[in-house]
Design an enzyme around this catalytic site. Structure first.
Site, short mmCIF file in Angstrom:
data_model
loop_
_atom_site.label_atom_id
_atom_site.label_comp_id
_atom_site.label_asym_id
_atom_site.label_seq_id
_atom_site.Cartn_x
_atom_site.Cartn_y
_atom_site.Cartn_z
N ASP A 1 -8.61 -10.31 -8.75
CA ASP A 1 -7.69 -10.52 -9.94
C ASP A 1 -7.71 -9.66 -11.01
O ASP A 1 -8.81 -9.46 -11.36
CB ASP A 1 -7.76 -11.90 -10.34
CG ASP A 1 -6.75 -12.61 -11.07
OD1 ASP A 1 -6.05 -11.68 -11.90
OD2 ASP A 1 -7.24 -13.71 -11.62
N ASP B 1 2.60 -0.95 -9.19
CA ASP B 1 3.92 -1.33 -8.76
C ASP B 1 4.37 -2.75 -8.38
O ASP B 1 5.27 -3.11 -7.56
CB ASP B 1 4.29 -0.47 -7.45
CG ASP B 1 5.95 -0.61 -7.11
OD1 ASP B 1 6.52 -0.46 -7.88
OD2 ASP B 1 6.17 -0.62 -5.65
N LYS C 1 6.02 -0.83 -12.93
CA LYS C 1 6.95 -1.18 -12.78
C LYS C 1 7.71 -1.99 -13.96
O LYS C 1 6.82 -2.85 -14.55
CB LYS C 1 7.18 -2.04 -11.54
CG LYS C 1 8.59 -2.74 -11.55
CD LYS C 1 8.57 -3.35 -10.05
CE LYS C 1 8.52 -2.53 -8.98
NZ LYS C 1 8.80 -3.23 -7.54
N ASP D 1 -5.77 -5.76 -5.12
CA ASP D 1 -4.77 -6.83 -5.14
C ASP D 1 -5.55 -7.85 -4.67
O ASP D 1 -6.51 -7.67 -4.07
CB ASP D 1 -3.69 -6.35 -3.93
CG ASP D 1 -2.28 -6.92 -4.14
OD1 ASP D 1 -1.40 -6.35 -4.42
OD2 ASP D 1 -2.29 -8.18 -3.74
N GLY E 1 0.95 -1.20 0.11
CA GLY E 1 -0.08 0.07 0.06
C GLY E 1 0.89 1.23 -0.12
O GLY E 1 0.22 2.40 0.45
N TRP F 1 2.19 3.00 -2.51
CA TRP F 1 1.77 3.88 -3.58
C TRP F 1 0.19 4.36 -3.36
O TRP F 1 -0.09 5.51 -3.66
CB TRP F 1 1.77 3.17 -4.85
CG TRP F 1 3.02 3.06 -5.67
CD1 TRP F 1 4.18 3.23 -4.95
CD2 TRP F 1 3.56 3.10 -7.08
NE1 TRP F 1 5.34 3.16 -5.89
CE2 TRP F 1 4.82 3.24 -7.08
CE3 TRP F 1 2.89 2.93 -8.06
CZ2 TRP F 1 5.62 3.01 -8.21
CZ3 TRP F 1 3.63 2.86 -9.20
CH2 TRP F 1 5.04 2.77 -9.38
#
Length: 274
Positions: free
Chosen positions: A94, A119, A159, A78, A53, A55
């Site tokens: 998902d 991320d 990322k 998530d 968490g 971000w």
């Protein structure tokens, strides 16, 4: 890892502790915003692969702030649960599921997101090619759901690992965004292969229809798609009975062949043979 890299890591680690961030990775998003102003004018944000968490915490402090603007909505997604954050709606789901995409949109009152960030990273094996492939597939999954959520002109940040196939990823993302660049915040260690892909001004192809296709699991779909490309047939329908246009076919997936688990270190095998 050199001494300077360790010092930089320690600086941001200590700073994260002092300022109450959940992880030092918060500074990576902060520094991307400071250089590229990705938060400017943003009211609706989606944080994919959000746990633990850090971000989302940045979004809470920098965008939601005191909650005085009722139009601001932040949704974090998530598979793992994370501790609550002020102004952040959490969804346990998902990112390859259409149900998750619909649930996110439901919180935006019929509107689409201004910004989607991710991320997330797969479990690292230490084998660079496999790790790069796994991260690339995660980015494609994030892009897949982003096409359902992001408004035209929006921004996508994810990322990325450095690798030989970065040009392929760049080409795939350029199909949907006017500007695509790879950035490395100063809080990211110099020794790390990690960087971030910044995609600005979302402009999907005119014929593109968003579909939820898992780039790893939909092998049967891919094989049929390849056959049609070879035979110049009409595009097939996916599981959601949505016609897939020629624009959708441009993203060429990678299919791993065989079981990757038996792979062993070559030096170890030579030692055993000797």
């Amino acid at each position: 890892m050199g001494k300077s890299s360790k010092d930089n890591r320690d600086i941001f680690y200590r700073k994260a502790k002092e300022e109450g961030w959940r992880a030092r990775s918060a500074f990576k998003l902060i520094q991307i915003d400071e250089e590229y102003s990705i938060f400017e004018g943003v009211k609706k944000v989606v944080d994919l692969c959000a746990a633990p968490g850090s971000w989302s915490q940045v979004l809470s402090r920098r965008i939601f702030k005191d909650g005085s603007d009722p139009d601001i909505k932040i949704v974090a997604v998530d598979l793992q649960e994370m501790a609550p954050l002020k102004g952040v709606i959490q969804i346990k789901g998902d990112i390859t599921s259409l149900q998750t995409a619909n649930e996110i949109i439901s919180h935006f009152d019929g509107h689409l997101a201004d910004l989607v960030i991710s991320d997330g990273a797969p479990d690292v094996t230490g084998l660079h090619d496999i790790d790069f492939y796994g991260q690339s597939q995660l980015i494609l999954s994030a892009l897949n759901i982003t096409t359902q959520l992001l408004k035209p002109g929006g921004t996508f940040v994810a990322k990325m690992f450095k690798g030989d196939d970065m040009t392929l990823m760049y080409s795939q993302l350029k199909l949907f965004f006017e500007f695509v660049s790879f950035v490395k915040p100063k809080s990211s260690r110099d020794s790390s292969l990690e960087n971030f892909v910044l995609c600005q001004n979302y402009i999907p192809p005119p014929s593109y229809k968003p579909v939820m296709i898992d780039p790893v699991l939909e092998n049967q779909y891919k094989q049929l798609q390849y056959q049609q490309l070879e035979q110049h047939q009409e595009p097939i329908n996916n599981n959601n009975n949505t016609s897939v246009s020629s624009s959708n076919k441009i993203i060429v997936p990678f299919i791993a062949s065989g079981d990757l688990s038996p792979m062993i270190d070559i030096d170890q095998s030579r030692t055993q043979l000797n």
